[in-house]
Design an enzyme around this catalytic site. Structure first.
Site, PDB file in Angstrom:
ATOM      1  N   GLN A  49      -2.469   6.976  12.055  1.00 51.79           N
ATOM      2  CA  GLN A  49      -1.302   7.463  11.325  1.00 51.79           C
ATOM      3  C   GLN A  49      -1.427   8.956  11.067  1.00 51.79           C
ATOM      4  OE1 GLN A  49      -0.202   5.110   7.839  1.00 51.79           O
ATOM      5  NE2 GLN A  49       0.251   6.978   6.731  1.00 51.79           N
ATOM      6  N   HIS A  64      -8.121  11.800  -4.550  1.00 49.46           N
ATOM      7  CA  HIS A  64      -7.813  10.486  -4.005  1.00 49.46           C
ATOM      8  C   HIS A  64      -8.918   9.988  -3.080  1.00 49.46           C
ATOM      9  CE1 HIS A  64      -3.473  12.168  -4.277  1.00 49.46           C
ATOM     10  NE2 HIS A  64      -3.850  11.678  -5.439  1.00 49.46           N
ATOM     11  N   LYS A  73     -10.405  10.881   7.597  1.00 45.80           N
ATOM     12  CA  LYS A  73      -9.230  11.748   7.730  1.00 45.80           C
ATOM     13  C   LYS A  73      -9.587  12.983   8.537  1.00 45.80           C
ATOM     14  CE  LYS A  73      -7.651  10.986   2.982  1.00 45.80           C
ATOM     15  NZ  LYS A  73      -7.357  11.662   1.720  1.00 45.80           N
ATOM     16  N   TYR A 133      -2.318  15.270   7.695  1.00 41.88           N
ATOM     17  CA  TYR A 133      -3.422  14.314   7.609  1.00 41.88           C
ATOM     18  C   TYR A 133      -3.339  13.377   8.800  1.00 41.88           C
ATOM     19  CZ  TYR A 133      -2.352  15.207   2.617  1.00 41.88           C
ATOM     20  OH  TYR A 133      -2.049  15.763   1.409  1.00 41.88           O
ATOM     21  N   ASP A 169      -1.552  11.106 -10.584  1.00 39.21           N
ATOM     22  CA  ASP A 169      -2.789  11.889 -10.642  1.00 39.21           C
ATOM     23  C   ASP A 169      -3.171  12.238 -12.082  1.00 39.21           C
ATOM     24  OD1 ASP A 169      -2.971  11.695  -7.916  1.00 39.21           O
ATOM     25  OD2 ASP A 169      -2.349  13.760  -7.514  1.00 39.21           O
TER      26      ASP A 169
END
Length: 188
Positions: A49, A64, A73, A133, A169
């Site tokens: 993705q 995160h 990533k 990302y 957050d």
């Protein structure tokens, strides 16, 4: 493209080598063969993705992570500049608990390869910052982990005044709570 190891175990910096001429520039932002040569056959194919975020100056996104098997990533700043921060949350890693910040921008096109088992966040340093990302697993909100960007135990230094942080957050837990949760990622 140059690939370099950082002081955080398994985190890599990938630096493209742009070609400049009178039209501007051309650069390769990903090369599966080089990636596989460095990380092993099939590493490039593991990415499933691509996502992109846009943030205004001072915005902080993070910190995160993912539970379970974690999430690898490949991160780059396509427009503008960001102060990108990683924290190793792999209990069996020699750099467990250590953090490191990196400048990612649209001037040198550096990418970060972040293996599974890291908290990740960034602050936009320019009026607009687009971060791309590439991840190796579809997102599963049930595995989301988070630590407050201003957690006193992590003591992360943000270079600019923090202007906007999402409600999610702001409500993130503490580093101590994550350590006590049993949800830390173990290296494969």
């Amino acid at each position: 493209m140059r690939i370099e190891q950082t002081e955080l175990t398994d985190v890599l910096i990938l630096t493209p080598e742009p070609f400049h001429d009178e039209r501007g520039l051309f650069t390769r932002t990903f090369d599966a063969d080089l990636f596989d040569a460095h990380l092993g056959p099939g590493a490039a194919a593991a990415f499933v993705q691509d996502s992109q975020s846009r943030s205004a100056r001072g915005v902080v996104r993070g910190m995160h992570g993912r539970g379970g098997r974690g999430e690898a990533k490949l991160v780059r700043c396509a427009h503008g500049a960001v102060h990108d921060v990683l924290v190793d949350i792999r209990p069996d890693s020699p750099t467990f608990g250590r953090s490191r910040a990196f400048l990612l921008d649209d001037a040198d096109f550096r990418h970060l390869y972040i293996p599974a088992g890291f908290l990740h966040g960034f602050q936009a340093l320019t009026d607009t910052a687009d971060v791309c990302y590439r991840i190796d697993r579809p997102h599963d909100p049930a595995e989301d982990l988070g630590v407050a960007y201003d957690d006193p135990d992590l003591a992360l230094a943000w270079p600019q005044e923090v202007t906007v942080v999402s409600a999610r957050d702001r409500a993130a837990g503490s580093w101590r709570a994550l350590l006590d949760s049993g949800h830390l990622t173990h290296r494969p």
